[in-house]
Write an enzyme that holds these catalytic residues in place. Sequence first.
Site, PDB file in Angstrom:
ATOM      1  N   ALA A 211      48.900 -26.139 -36.108  1.00  0.00           N
ATOM      2  CA  ALA A 211      49.124 -24.386 -35.849  1.00  0.00           C
ATOM      3  C   ALA A 211      50.254 -24.129 -35.093  1.00  0.00           C
ATOM      4  O   ALA A 211      51.151 -24.798 -34.760  1.00  0.00           O
ATOM      5  CB  ALA A 211      47.729 -23.983 -35.427  1.00  0.00           C
ATOM      6  N   ASN A 212      50.089 -22.705 -34.889  1.00  0.00           N
ATOM      7  CA  ASN A 212      51.161 -21.957 -33.757  1.00  0.00           C
ATOM      8  C   ASN A 212      50.359 -21.335 -33.004  1.00  0.00           C
ATOM      9  O   ASN A 212      49.307 -21.168 -33.270  1.00  0.00           O
ATOM     10  CB  ASN A 212      52.274 -21.493 -34.902  1.00  0.00           C
ATOM     11  CG  ASN A 212      51.764 -20.513 -35.758  1.00  0.00           C
ATOM     12  OD1 ASN A 212      50.999 -19.424 -35.295  1.00  0.00           O
ATOM     13  ND2 ASN A 212      51.887 -20.583 -36.883  1.00  0.00           N
TER      14      ASN A 212
END
Length: 399
Positions: A211-212
Amino acid sequence: MLTGRHLLLIVSGSIAAYKALELARLLRRDGARVTPVLTAGGAQFVTPHALQAICGEAVMIDLWSLEQEATGGHIRLARAVDAVVVAPASADVLARMAAGLAADLAGAVLLATTRPVLVAPAMNPTMWAHPATRANVALLRARGIGFVGPESGEMAEPETGLGRLAEPPAILAAIRALLAAGRLAGPLAGRHVLVTSGPTHEPLDPVRYIANRSSGRQGHAIAAALAALGARVTLVSGPVAIPDPPGVTVVRVETATEMLAATEAALPADAAVCAAAVADFRPAQAAAGKIKKVPGQPPAPIALALNPDILALLSHHAQRPRLVVGFAAETSDLLENARHKLARKGCDWIVANDVSGDVMGGSDNTVHLVTAAGVEDWPRLPKPEVAARLAARIAEALA
């Protein structure tokens, strides 16, 4: 007609408060029941007796009334009505609404209500143009608060400018539109806008993912700002920990593949704003069980596959929106990379921002609007104000 509708009319401290009496008269003639709330400032310009005579109901003033609070008080007021109208809305009331202050009855009702809220600002042109007021207005618009006016004209002071209260018939028309359509008639009324927001989560195994740090704050603020201008908004959101913006249809997804499917399902649309921070890669094969460490052995390599390019696909789609806006989150060579992205993706605009600092997850943003015509540099602003500016530009482009 407003027959059978119950409105809460908040009158705040502005010389234009005398027009609230005319507005109340028009509302009642249109069939509405009007419950008045008078602030301390409003009582300096109109009397409770006059307001009560026009509305035909007792004027609510005191947050600390034992009699009123014993029967539900401000919570009952906030929820027993179809809509809340603040007319006039002074600069002080707008600031208090933006800050969520509830020191008086009006503030407590506005903080407790889940009903549509319409405000009709009225103040000196210099106060209306002040950066603090502009930031408060942008924040309230992004939260889904409706606005009617102000208008340009003669002020109580010997000057002319933008800040005059909208005339009561115009406020009545805005209330009708608000209740008839569930949102204010605005420059984007009748338009459908698709917005993507937040990160995507690409599973490695049942407990881990790639993810970020995107919080979704900017994309969600854009969706709210577009809805405040009258648009029908479909928000396709990755996993976020923030509330859904009011007045929009939210489709929740996890992965980039799911986000693409949801965006295509939402078409056709007049415009699309791809603000989501979609993961560029995903594990080629997610493990069926948790990947375990093996003592003394290096971790197993993870093969990656490219995720679908949602912005490029929308830009070349058979049902391409008339306006496609992408975001470029960069840590170096911001404008150069944004220009390349604009050409490569085939979209109309790129909103470029440097995310090397505290932008992801933060409350402010500094963006540059990159188009075929050139670059607009916007100052550092709260994300809701960035959203309001972008929504206004979208409304202009679709006009």
